[in-house]
Design a protein around this motif. Structure first.
Motif, PDB file in Angstrom:
ATOM      1  N   GLY A  88       5.355  24.662 -17.710  1.00 61.77           N
ATOM      2  CA  GLY A  88       5.621  23.291 -17.322  1.00 61.77           C
ATOM      3  C   GLY A  88       4.411  22.403 -17.509  1.00 61.77           C
ATOM      4  O   GLY A  88       3.439  22.769 -18.166  1.00 61.77           O
ATOM      5  N   HIS A  95       7.059  19.271 -13.633  1.00 59.58           N
ATOM      6  CA  HIS A  95       8.291  19.968 -14.002  1.00 59.58           C
ATOM      7  C   HIS A  95       7.909  21.344 -14.518  1.00 59.58           C
ATOM      8  O   HIS A  95       6.807  21.561 -15.008  1.00 59.58           O
ATOM      9  CB  HIS A  95       9.092  19.205 -15.060  1.00 59.58           C
ATOM     10  CG  HIS A  95       8.510  19.348 -16.424  1.00 59.58           C
ATOM     11  ND1 HIS A  95       8.835  20.386 -17.270  1.00 59.58           N
ATOM     12  CD2 HIS A  95       7.584  18.618 -17.077  1.00 59.58           C
ATOM     13  CE1 HIS A  95       8.139  20.265 -18.394  1.00 59.58           C
ATOM     14  NE2 HIS A  95       7.371  19.195 -18.293  1.00 59.58           N
ATOM     15  N   LEU A 105      12.093  19.960 -11.059  1.00 56.50           N
ATOM     16  CA  LEU A 105      11.463  18.652 -11.216  1.00 56.50           C
ATOM     17  C   LEU A 105      11.083  18.167  -9.830  1.00 56.50           C
ATOM     18  O   LEU A 105      11.918  18.159  -8.921  1.00 56.50           O
ATOM     19  CB  LEU A 105      12.434  17.664 -11.870  1.00 56.50           C
ATOM     20  CG  LEU A 105      11.950  16.238 -12.032  1.00 56.50           C
ATOM     21  CD1 LEU A 105      10.767  16.171 -12.990  1.00 56.50           C
ATOM     22  CD2 LEU A 105      13.081  15.355 -12.513  1.00 56.50           C
TER      23      LEU A 105
END
Length: 114
Positions: free
Chosen positions: A49, A63, A80
């Motif tokens: 991420g 995220h 998220l």
């Protein structure tokens, strides 16, 4: 600081271990399901991420994606969220997630996302 590198534990006992962020604020690591996951087929799974630059945003949005390592099925979850720092300097992650399973056909697509 709100740097995601390190080890994080969820309310359900899942654990996320994140490597050091690279110069582009990307990270890699792994995700371990907790007892609340209730699925003995879930194994330690890779994640990757990124987060916003903490030099620009002190409580960054982040995220990451987990590609689950399962014995029988293919699943991916996307998280998220945002990192918050309370008045004591304690960091907390708040996130929403979306789970996708493989569907056998387009007719089954509607039930493959939670």
């Amino acid at each position: 600081q709100c740097l995601l590198s390190g080890s994080w534990r969820s309310d359900t006992g899942c654990r996320m271990v994140v490597s050091t962020l690279d110069k582009d604020n990307r990270f890699w690591g792994f995700y371990l399901p907790g007892p609340a996951a209730g699925n003995s087929e879930l194994l330690t799974s890779p994640l990757e991420g990124s987060q916003q630059d903490t030099q620009l945003v002190p409580q960054p949005i982040f995220h990451f994606t987990v590609n689950w390592q399962l014995r029988e099925a293919a699943r991916t979850t996307v998280f998220l969220g945002q990192c918050y720092i309370d008045t004591n300097g304690e960091e907390t992650l708040h996130a929403l997630w979306l789970l996708r399973e493989v569907a056998d056909s387009p007719d089954e697509d509607w039930k493959a996302t939670r």
